[in-house]
Design an enzyme around this catalytic site. Structure first.
Site, short mmCIF file in Angstrom:
data_model
loop_
_atom_site.label_atom_id
_atom_site.label_comp_id
_atom_site.label_asym_id
_atom_site.label_seq_id
_atom_site.Cartn_x
_atom_site.Cartn_y
_atom_site.Cartn_z
N ASP A 182 100.07 114.65 81.16
CA ASP A 182 100.52 113.50 80.37
C ASP A 182 101.68 112.80 81.07
OD1 ASP A 182 98.59 113.95 78.42
OD2 ASP A 182 99.90 115.25 77.25
N LYS B 277 93.88 118.41 82.44
CA LYS B 277 93.39 117.38 81.52
C LYS B 277 94.01 116.02 81.88
CE LYS B 277 94.72 116.94 77.03
NZ LYS B 277 94.91 115.53 76.63
N ASP C 246 89.84 113.43 79.23
CA ASP C 246 90.00 113.37 77.77
C ASP C 246 90.08 111.91 77.33
OD1 ASP C 246 90.49 114.09 75.15
OD2 ASP C 246 92.62 114.53 75.48
N LEU C 247 88.93 111.26 77.31
CA LEU C 247 88.89 109.83 76.95
C LEU C 247 88.47 109.64 75.49
CD1 LEU C 247 87.34 108.21 80.17
CD2 LEU C 247 89.72 108.70 79.62
N LYS C 248 88.10 110.68 74.82
CA LYS C 248 87.71 110.63 73.40
C LYS C 248 86.81 109.43 73.13
CE LYS C 248 91.77 113.10 71.66
NZ LYS C 248 92.55 113.25 72.92
N LEU C 249 85.64 109.46 73.75
CA LEU C 249 84.69 108.33 73.64
C LEU C 249 84.26 108.13 72.18
CD1 LEU C 249 82.32 109.23 76.62
CD2 LEU C 249 84.35 107.76 76.66
N ASP D 137 81.66 105.41 70.51
CA ASP D 137 80.81 104.22 70.60
C ASP D 137 79.40 104.60 70.17
OD1 ASP D 137 79.79 101.64 71.34
OD2 ASP D 137 81.45 101.49 72.77
N ILE D 138 78.48 103.66 70.23
CA ILE D 138 77.11 104.01 69.86
C ILE D 138 76.56 105.02 70.88
CG2 ILE D 138 76.62 101.85 68.64
CD1 ILE D 138 75.14 100.93 71.20
N PRO D 139 75.62 105.88 70.43
CA PRO D 139 75.15 106.97 71.30
C PRO D 139 74.67 106.52 72.68
CG PRO D 139 74.41 107.32 69.07
CD PRO D 139 75.06 105.97 69.07
N THR E 22 75.70 104.02 74.53
CA THR E 22 76.86 103.71 75.38
C THR E 22 77.60 104.99 75.76
OG1 THR E 22 77.04 101.61 74.22
CG2 THR E 22 78.96 102.29 75.48
N THR F 126 94.37 115.59 65.44
CA THR F 126 95.37 116.45 64.79
C THR F 126 96.42 115.64 64.05
OG1 THR F 126 96.65 116.53 66.81
CG2 THR F 126 95.12 118.33 66.46
N ARG G 106 102.47 126.38 71.14
CA ARG G 106 103.93 126.41 71.23
C ARG G 106 104.41 127.84 71.38
NH1 ARG G 106 103.20 122.10 72.43
NH2 ARG G 106 103.87 120.16 71.46
N GLN H 244 103.51 117.87 67.12
CA GLN H 244 102.38 118.77 66.84
C GLN H 244 102.61 119.40 65.48
OE1 GLN H 244 99.62 119.19 68.40
NE2 GLN H 244 99.89 118.99 70.61
N ARG I 298 103.75 119.84 77.02
CA ARG I 298 105.23 119.90 77.08
C ARG I 298 105.83 121.29 77.29
NH1 ARG I 298 105.59 115.89 72.09
NH2 ARG I 298 103.56 116.89 71.84
O1 C5P Z 1 102.01 118.86 72.65
P1 C5P Z 1 101.62 119.04 74.09
O2 C5P Z 1 102.52 118.31 75.03
O3 C5P Z 1 101.40 120.50 74.47
O4 C5P Z 1 100.24 118.28 74.16
C1 C5P Z 1 99.10 118.66 74.88
C2 C5P Z 1 97.95 117.80 74.42
O5 C5P Z 1 97.80 117.97 73.02
C3 C5P Z 1 98.12 116.28 74.60
O6 C5P Z 1 97.62 115.87 75.86
C4 C5P Z 1 97.28 115.72 73.49
O7 C5P Z 1 95.94 115.54 73.91
C5 C5P Z 1 97.28 116.80 72.44
N1 C5P Z 1 98.11 116.44 71.28
C6 C5P Z 1 97.56 116.59 70.01
N2 C5P Z 1 98.30 116.26 68.91
C7 C5P Z 1 99.57 115.82 69.00
C8 C5P Z 1 100.15 115.68 70.29
C9 C5P Z 1 99.38 116.00 71.40
O8 C5P Z 1 96.44 117.02 69.89
N3 C5P Z 1 100.23 115.53 67.90
#
Ligand code: C5P
Length: 244
Positions: free
Chosen positions: A13, A35, A63-66, A68-70, A72, A120, A183, A194, A215
């Protein structure tokens, strides 16, 4: 026991290829999966993937979390196959009604899908705002989406720590359970966003196969030492789950 490194996914990140490459060079001996999220990918583009591989990344989760329609979604997966990434994330909406039978030969060379169950950041109140019935809990939605992901042939699902055990039991063996929000007790994150966190040991004991950690490693005074300690916790979690 499988190599604990295979269970550790480090979230790159950061906002530049140079920073990401430096992290890969530093952490590749301890991290089995890197990732790449939207921020970094939008900024640096597909060339980044090659440079991360050259820096030592064994496997990559795009990790693009697509959403869209199937059709695409399928075309995006084929395009991602050209970058030789291992996993690609997708929302379950794009997995319902897949376009025609899969070409099994081509399937083998494509990145495997990891389906997001629920972001989340969402809670029960948000589900109502999104139109879900009152008697439908977060876990109900996660279950329904886990079933969709399985039926669609995904490699696994991404879910929060709170749902790991339930999803593991629902999905059965051979289906990956991936969880962020790790964590370690020794690495609190200031201003943490988180919500449902677990230690690495707890997550593996509950049935997680891959832990997404950002983190706690990135912000540690010594990221290599932090990664090593998380690997130890993963080993402990494996022993808790499978025995010595
Ligand atoms: O919180 P941390 O820095 O360990 O984040 C790792 C990954 O967790 C992030 O790249 C993100 O995809 C995901 N994340 C999440 N929910 C959050 C914050 C981050 O799922 N609130």
């Amino acid at each position: 026991m499988r190599d604990p490194k295979d269970s550790l996914c480090f979230a790159l990140d950061v906002s530049s290829a140079a920073e990401a490459e430096a992290q890969v060079r530093q952490l590749a001996p301890y991290v089995g999966l890197f990732k790449v999220g939207l921020q970094l990918f939008i900024r640096e583009g597909p060339m980044l993937i090659r440079s991360l591989q050259e820096s030592g990344a064994a496997r990559i989760f795009l990790d693009l979390k697509l959403l869209d329609i199937p059709r695409t979604v399928r075309q995006a997966r084929i395009a991602a196959g050209k970058m030789a990434v291992d996993f690609l994330s997708v929302h379950c909406e794009g997995l319902i009604h897949p376009p025609g039978p899969a070409d099994l030969e081509q399937e083998k060379s494509l990145p495997r899908f990891l389906a997001v169950t629920l972001l989340t950041s969402l809670d029960e109140t948000d589900l109502r705002r999104l139109g879900y019935r009152r008697n439908l809990s977060l876990l109900d939605v996660v279950y329904l989406r886990t079933d969709i992901a399985k039926e669609a042939g995904c490699a696994g699902v991404v879910c929060s720590g709170r749902e790991v055990e339930a999803v593991r039991n629902r999905a059965g063996k051979g289906f990956l359970v991936v969880t962020p929000g790790i964590r370690p007790s020794w690495a609190p994150v200031s201003g943490d966003d988180q919500r449902r966190t677990l230690t690495a040991r707890e997550a593996v004991r509950a049935g997680a196969d891959i832990l997404v950690v950002g983190r706690p490693i990135r912000k540690a005074p010594d990221p290599v030492e932090a990664a090593r300690r998380i690997l130890e916790e993963i080993e402990q979690g494996c022993r808790d789950r499978f025995g010595p």
